[in-house]
Design a protein around this motif. Sequence first.
Motif, short mmCIF file in Angstrom:
data_model
loop_
_atom_site.label_atom_id
_atom_site.label_comp_id
_atom_site.label_asym_id
_atom_site.label_seq_id
_atom_site.Cartn_x
_atom_site.Cartn_y
_atom_site.Cartn_z
N LEU A 90 0.82 -1.21 0.00
CA LEU A 90 0.00 0.00 0.00
C LEU A 90 0.86 1.26 0.00
N ALA A 91 2.01 1.21 0.64
CA ALA A 91 2.90 2.38 0.61
C ALA A 91 3.39 2.62 -0.82
N ALA A 92 3.73 1.56 -1.54
CA ALA A 92 4.20 1.71 -2.93
C ALA A 92 3.09 2.25 -3.82
N PHE A 93 1.89 1.71 -3.69
CA PHE A 93 0.77 2.18 -4.50
C PHE A 93 0.41 3.61 -4.11
N GLY A 94 0.50 3.94 -2.83
CA GLY A 94 0.25 5.30 -2.37
C GLY A 94 1.21 6.31 -2.98
N ARG A 95 2.46 5.90 -3.17
CA ARG A 95 3.43 6.80 -3.81
C ARG A 95 3.02 7.08 -5.25
N VAL A 96 2.49 6.09 -5.95
CA VAL A 96 2.02 6.28 -7.32
C VAL A 96 0.85 7.27 -7.34
N LEU A 97 -0.07 7.13 -6.38
CA LEU A 97 -1.25 7.99 -6.32
C LEU A 97 -0.97 9.34 -5.67
N PHE A 123 -9.90 1.40 -3.46
CA PHE A 123 -9.21 0.64 -4.50
C PHE A 123 -9.16 -0.83 -4.13
N ALA A 124 -9.04 -1.65 -5.16
CA ALA A 124 -8.74 -3.07 -4.99
C ALA A 124 -7.40 -3.32 -5.67
N LEU A 125 -6.54 -4.06 -5.00
CA LEU A 125 -5.24 -4.43 -5.55
C LEU A 125 -5.19 -5.94 -5.62
N ASP A 126 -4.99 -6.47 -6.82
CA ASP A 126 -4.91 -7.91 -7.00
C ASP A 126 -3.72 -8.23 -7.88
N PRO A 127 -3.41 -9.50 -8.10
CA PRO A 127 -2.24 -9.83 -8.92
C PRO A 127 -2.29 -9.26 -10.34
N GLY A 129 -3.52 -6.23 -11.16
CA GLY A 129 -3.39 -4.77 -11.18
C GLY A 129 -4.14 -4.10 -10.05
N GLU A 130 -4.33 -2.80 -10.20
CA GLU A 130 -5.05 -2.00 -9.21
C GLU A 130 -6.30 -1.45 -9.88
N TRP A 131 -7.36 -1.34 -9.11
CA TRP A 131 -8.67 -0.97 -9.64
C TRP A 131 -9.29 0.10 -8.77
N HIS A 132 -9.89 1.10 -9.39
CA HIS A 132 -10.59 2.17 -8.67
C HIS A 132 -12.04 1.73 -8.48
N LEU A 133 -12.40 1.41 -7.25
CA LEU A 133 -13.75 0.91 -6.97
C LEU A 133 -14.77 2.01 -6.80
N GLY A 134 -14.32 3.19 -6.41
CA GLY A 134 -15.25 4.30 -6.23
C GLY A 134 -14.60 5.49 -5.57
N ASP A 135 -15.19 6.65 -5.78
CA ASP A 135 -14.68 7.88 -5.18
C ASP A 135 -14.98 7.98 -3.69
N VAL A 153 -6.37 1.14 -12.71
CA VAL A 153 -5.47 2.27 -12.46
C VAL A 153 -4.21 2.05 -13.31
N ALA A 154 -3.87 3.06 -14.08
CA ALA A 154 -2.68 3.00 -14.94
C ALA A 154 -1.42 3.16 -14.10
N ASP A 155 -0.28 2.87 -14.71
CA ASP A 155 1.00 2.97 -14.01
C ASP A 155 1.30 4.37 -13.50
N ASP A 156 0.67 5.38 -14.11
CA ASP A 156 0.90 6.76 -13.66
C ASP A 156 -0.10 7.20 -12.58
N GLY A 157 -0.94 6.26 -12.10
CA GLY A 157 -1.87 6.56 -11.02
C GLY A 157 -3.18 7.18 -11.46
N THR A 158 -3.46 7.16 -12.76
CA THR A 158 -4.72 7.70 -13.27
C THR A 158 -5.61 6.56 -13.75
N TRP A 159 -6.86 6.89 -13.95
CA TRP A 159 -7.81 5.93 -14.51
C TRP A 159 -8.88 6.69 -15.25
N SER A 160 -9.50 6.00 -16.19
CA SER A 160 -10.61 6.58 -16.94
C SER A 160 -11.88 6.01 -16.36
N PRO A 161 -12.95 6.76 -16.38
CA PRO A 161 -14.23 6.21 -15.90
C PRO A 161 -14.56 4.92 -16.64
#
Length: 163
Positions: A90-97, A123-127, A129-135, A153-161
């Motif tokens: 979560l710390a690593a993913f938090g740095r991306v976001l 967010f959900a993190l699984d093998p 990738g990472e997924w934006h579940l809701g705001d 969630v893309a590698d740059d920490g963004t996602w499209s609806p």
Amino acid sequence: MRFPAPVEAVLRDAGWAAGRRVPEVAARVIRTVCAYTAGDGSRHTPFPAAERALTEFAGVYVDQDGPGVALRRAPFAIDPTMAVPTAATLAAFGRVLGVRLFPLGVEGTDDAILAIDERGRVFALDPAGEWHLGDDLDAALTTLITGTEPPRVADDGTWSPAP
């Protein structure tokens, strides 16, 4: 209405009710999670969005399995003690976001980590990738319960609806 009726029914069956507050449970699970230190020194640190979410939903276990809107609906638990050893992840993913994350629980049989960020996004993190579940947690619970496909969630920490 806070949740669509079918989502509210599932949550009620799992022990949630409007106005539910379990501050003692939330405090206990937060203490347990925060006592863990990862091998790299990472630790979970609570923040208001995580505390609010857990004060209302800690200990809610949704037992579901079946087709959803786009994905199979899987069981999930709002129990961060089931995701204690995720501090480094979560710390690593938090740095991306660019935000801190705190574990909320798991989806499936440890298939995914559920986490909330400082802004209340979930967010959900699984093998795969990472997924934006809701705001917010309400939107995330709706996504999980209905089997709606969340955006990746893309590698740059963004996602499209989601489409």
